[in-house]
Design a protein around this motif. Structure first.
Motif, short mmCIF file in Angstrom:
data_model
loop_
_atom_site.label_atom_id
_atom_site.label_comp_id
_atom_site.label_asym_id
_atom_site.label_seq_id
_atom_site.Cartn_x
_atom_site.Cartn_y
_atom_site.Cartn_z
N VAL A 61 0.81 -1.23 0.00
CA VAL A 61 0.00 0.00 0.00
C VAL A 61 0.84 1.27 0.00
N LEU A 83 -7.21 2.40 -5.52
CA LEU A 83 -7.57 1.09 -4.98
C LEU A 83 -7.61 0.03 -6.07
N ASP A 87 -7.07 -5.06 -2.79
CA ASP A 87 -7.31 -4.33 -1.54
C ASP A 87 -8.64 -4.71 -0.89
#
Length: 119
Positions: A61, A83, A87
């Motif tokens: 991330v 995203l 995720d």
């Protein structure tokens, strides 16, 4: 009694953004750290990001997610950008809390909020 309440999950398309928020309340003397973890079916819960004096991110991330904390309000937010389907999961807020001056620190968890990234 300590409560952690999360909000902000939902469904988003790949490349989109979401912001998660978590508020801690109740019998709190101080909070050593706060963070976000996520879990998908069949997998262990994994660290996403934590914040105390420093911030720490999972490699997956870095550069996309930003964690921030408001010590006065006992809140922690997770801004999630770009995203991806990987995720997707249930995101849990965690706080390491001491309830009294002479007490020990304990882990407290929120109930989780679903994040789904899909087209």
């Amino acid at each position: 009694q300590v409560q952690l309440v999360e909000s902000g999950g939902g469904l988003v398309q790949p490349g989109g953004s979401l912001r998660l928020s978590c508020a801690a309340s109740g019998s709190i003397f101080d909070i050593r750290s706060m963070g976000w973890y996520r879990q998908t079916p069949g997998k262990q819960r994994e660290l996403v990001a934590t914040v105390n004096d420093n911030t720490n991110y999972a490699d997956s991330v870095k550069g996309r997610f930003t964690i921030s904390r408001d010590n006065a309000k006992n809140t922690v937010d997770l801004q999630m950008n770009n995203l991806q389907p990987a995720d997707t999961g249930v995101y849990y807020c965690k706080a390491v809390i001491r309830r009294t001056y002479w007490g020990q620190y304990y882990d407290d968890w929120g109930q989780g909020t679903q994040v789904t990234v899909s087209s």
